[in-house]
Design a protein around this motif. Sequence first.
Motif, mmCIF file in Angstrom:
data_model
loop_
_atom_site.group_PDB
_atom_site.id
_atom_site.type_symbol
_atom_site.label_atom_id
_atom_site.label_comp_id
_atom_site.label_asym_id
_atom_site.label_seq_id
_atom_site.Cartn_x
_atom_site.Cartn_y
_atom_site.Cartn_z
ATOM 1 N N MET A 1 23.905 37.894 6.102
ATOM 2 C CA MET A 1 24.422 36.803 5.002
ATOM 3 C C MET A 1 24.201 35.490 5.507
ATOM 4 O O MET A 1 23.971 34.414 4.705
ATOM 5 N N GLY A 2 24.413 35.188 6.730
ATOM 6 C CA GLY A 2 24.378 33.810 7.385
ATOM 7 C C GLY A 2 23.106 33.172 7.295
ATOM 8 O O GLY A 2 22.824 31.968 6.719
ATOM 9 N N HIS A 3 22.176 34.050 7.495
ATOM 10 C CA HIS A 3 20.445 33.564 7.368
ATOM 11 C C HIS A 3 20.050 33.183 5.935
ATOM 12 O O HIS A 3 19.477 32.355 5.720
ATOM 13 N N LEU A 4 20.643 34.192 4.999
ATOM 14 C CA LEU A 4 20.299 33.837 3.705
ATOM 15 C C LEU A 4 20.957 32.617 3.288
ATOM 16 O O LEU A 4 20.309 31.729 2.523
ATOM 17 N N ALA A 5 22.325 32.439 3.340
ATOM 18 C CA ALA A 5 22.865 31.314 2.891
ATOM 19 C C ALA A 5 22.411 29.889 3.658
ATOM 20 O O ALA A 5 22.123 29.055 3.017
#
Length: 182
Positions: free
Chosen positions: A46-50
């Motif tokens: 999630m963090g990498h995507l965001a």
Amino acid sequence: MTTVCVFGGARSGHDPVFVAAAGELGRVLAARGDVLVFGGGRTGMMGHLADSAIAGGAHVIGVVPAFLDHPDIVHDALGAKVVVGDLFERKARMMELADVFVAMPGGLGTFDELLEVVTWRQLRQTNGPAGLFDVDGFFTPFLHTLETIAEAGFANLSDIKALHRHNDPSTLLDALAADREC
């Protein structure tokens, strides 16, 4: 512009190919001008995507249950944060906000969210198309299980075959956008 709900894990997994793919998906979403709706996390997939979607200029909406609304958990650069009561409300709100749905590699929560969308589609409670960002064949065993369920008569194979499956984010998002227009 399409609002894309992406389900993905709060962990990054062991293979760096997953992290790279999450970043690529975020960059492609931003380049297309799409809005990202996701679980709001700052860690893992999630963090990498965001991070990559935000860096590319995408509007990013995080939907966070109140018990997870902490600075060490929630991404700090969201365009909007929606706080809900619990995980059930989180899924419902994410589905209300989205036009299409994508699952990228993740854990049990990712599969829970994906199966909720598949079930809602089966019950005609949403018509938003859904797809699998099938990085390195991650979803192959899962799809085999779903097909086994259908072959045993517990689901319609057509509902399972309606899931788009691609390992290239542009191809996946193009397929979902085309399906949405039908």
